[in-house]
Scaffold this motif. Structure first.
Motif, PDB file in Angstrom:
ATOM      1  N   PRO A   4       0.832  -1.205   0.000  1.00  0.00           N
ATOM      2  CA  PRO A   4       0.000   0.000   0.000  1.00  0.00           C
ATOM      3  C   PRO A   4       0.867   1.256   0.000  1.00  0.00           C
ATOM      4  CG  PRO A   4      -0.061  -1.067   2.153  1.00  0.00           C
ATOM      5  CD  PRO A   4       0.701  -1.958   1.232  1.00  0.00           C
ATOM      6  N   GLN A   5       0.332   2.308  -0.603  1.00  0.00           N
ATOM      7  CA  GLN A   5       1.034   3.597  -0.644  1.00  0.00           C
ATOM      8  C   GLN A   5       1.240   4.120   0.770  1.00  0.00           C
ATOM      9  OE1 GLN A   5       2.214   5.709  -3.368  1.00  0.00           O
ATOM     10  NE2 GLN A   5       3.150   6.525  -1.525  1.00  0.00           N
ATOM     11  N   LYS A   6       2.443   4.605   1.060  1.00  0.00           N
ATOM     12  CA  LYS A   6       2.726   5.241   2.344  1.00  0.00           C
ATOM     13  C   LYS A   6       2.806   6.745   2.112  1.00  0.00           C
ATOM     14  CE  LYS A   6       5.052   1.287   4.312  1.00  0.00           C
ATOM     15  NZ  LYS A   6       6.254   0.763   4.933  1.00  0.00           N
ATOM     16  N   TYR A  48      -3.458  21.152   5.899  1.00  0.00           N
ATOM     17  CA  TYR A  48      -2.941  19.798   6.087  1.00  0.00           C
ATOM     18  C   TYR A  48      -2.572  19.274   4.711  1.00  0.00           C
ATOM     19  CZ  TYR A  48      -4.356  19.901  10.924  1.00  0.00           C
ATOM     20  OH  TYR A  48      -4.456  20.219  12.263  1.00  0.00           O
ATOM     21  N   MET A  49      -1.304  18.879   4.571  1.00  0.00           N
ATOM     22  CA  MET A  49      -0.758  18.472   3.288  1.00  0.00           C
ATOM     23  C   MET A  49      -0.265  17.028   3.366  1.00  0.00           C
ATOM     24  SD  MET A  49      -0.830  21.629   1.984  1.00  0.00           S
ATOM     25  CE  MET A  49       0.237  21.689   0.572  1.00  0.00           C
ATOM     26  N   LYS A  50      -0.186  16.367   2.197  1.00  0.00           N
ATOM     27  CA  LYS A  50       0.392  15.018   2.142  1.00  0.00           C
ATOM     28  C   LYS A  50       1.129  14.847   0.830  1.00  0.00           C
ATOM     29  CE  LYS A  50      -3.298  12.402  -0.095  1.00  0.00           C
ATOM     30  NZ  LYS A  50      -4.176  11.242  -0.012  1.00  0.00           N
ATOM     31  N   ARG A  51       2.080  13.911   0.856  1.00  0.00           N
ATOM     32  CA  ARG A  51       2.764  13.496  -0.369  1.00  0.00           C
ATOM     33  C   ARG A  51       3.203  12.056  -0.211  1.00  0.00           C
ATOM     34  NH1 ARG A  51       8.560  16.771  -0.264  1.00  0.00           N
ATOM     35  NH2 ARG A  51       9.374  15.798   1.607  1.00  0.00           N
ATOM     36  N   PRO A  52       3.383  11.360  -1.318  1.00  0.00           N
ATOM     37  CA  PRO A  52       3.852   9.975  -1.218  1.00  0.00           C
ATOM     38  C   PRO A  52       5.203   9.929  -0.515  1.00  0.00           C
ATOM     39  CG  PRO A  52       3.087  10.445  -3.429  1.00  0.00           C
ATOM     40  CD  PRO A  52       3.130  11.751  -2.703  1.00  0.00           C
ATOM     41  N   LYS A  53       5.348   8.960   0.372  1.00  0.00           N
ATOM     42  CA  LYS A  53       6.591   8.817   1.123  1.00  0.00           C
ATOM     43  C   LYS A  53       7.654   8.237   0.209  1.00  0.00           C
ATOM     44  CE  LYS A  53       8.222   7.333   5.583  1.00  0.00           C
ATOM     45  NZ  LYS A  53       7.827   6.817   6.877  1.00  0.00           N
ATOM     46  N   GLN A  54       8.837   8.824   0.274  1.00  0.00           N
ATOM     47  CA  GLN A  54       9.966   8.345  -0.531  1.00  0.00           C
ATOM     48  C   GLN A  54      10.530   7.094   0.100  1.00  0.00           C
ATOM     49  OE1 GLN A  54      10.783   9.961  -3.400  1.00  0.00           O
ATOM     50  NE2 GLN A  54       9.056  11.291  -2.944  1.00  0.00           N
TER      51      GLN A  54
END
Length: 56
Positions: A4-6, A48-54
């Protein structure tokens, strides 16, 4: 089956006179806006922001 995407998250205080500039800066860093709510003191909003974890 893929993992799953983190995600990684950030909370960003917004200044009313510079909201677009602040959001554009975070967008350039790969963050997507999730929501904006009033800040703890009831005046300045917080994004509140999000981005895919590297992956390391």
């Amino acid at each position: 089956m893929s993992a799953p995407q983190k995600w990684e998250y950030a909370t960003v205080p917004l200044l009313i006179h510079a909201t677009k500039q602040i959001l554009d800066q975070w967008g350039d860093e790969g963050y997507e806006l999730v929501t904006v709510i009033p800040g703890p003191d009831g005046s300045n909003p917080v994004a509140y922001m999000k981005r895919p974890k590297q992956e390391s």
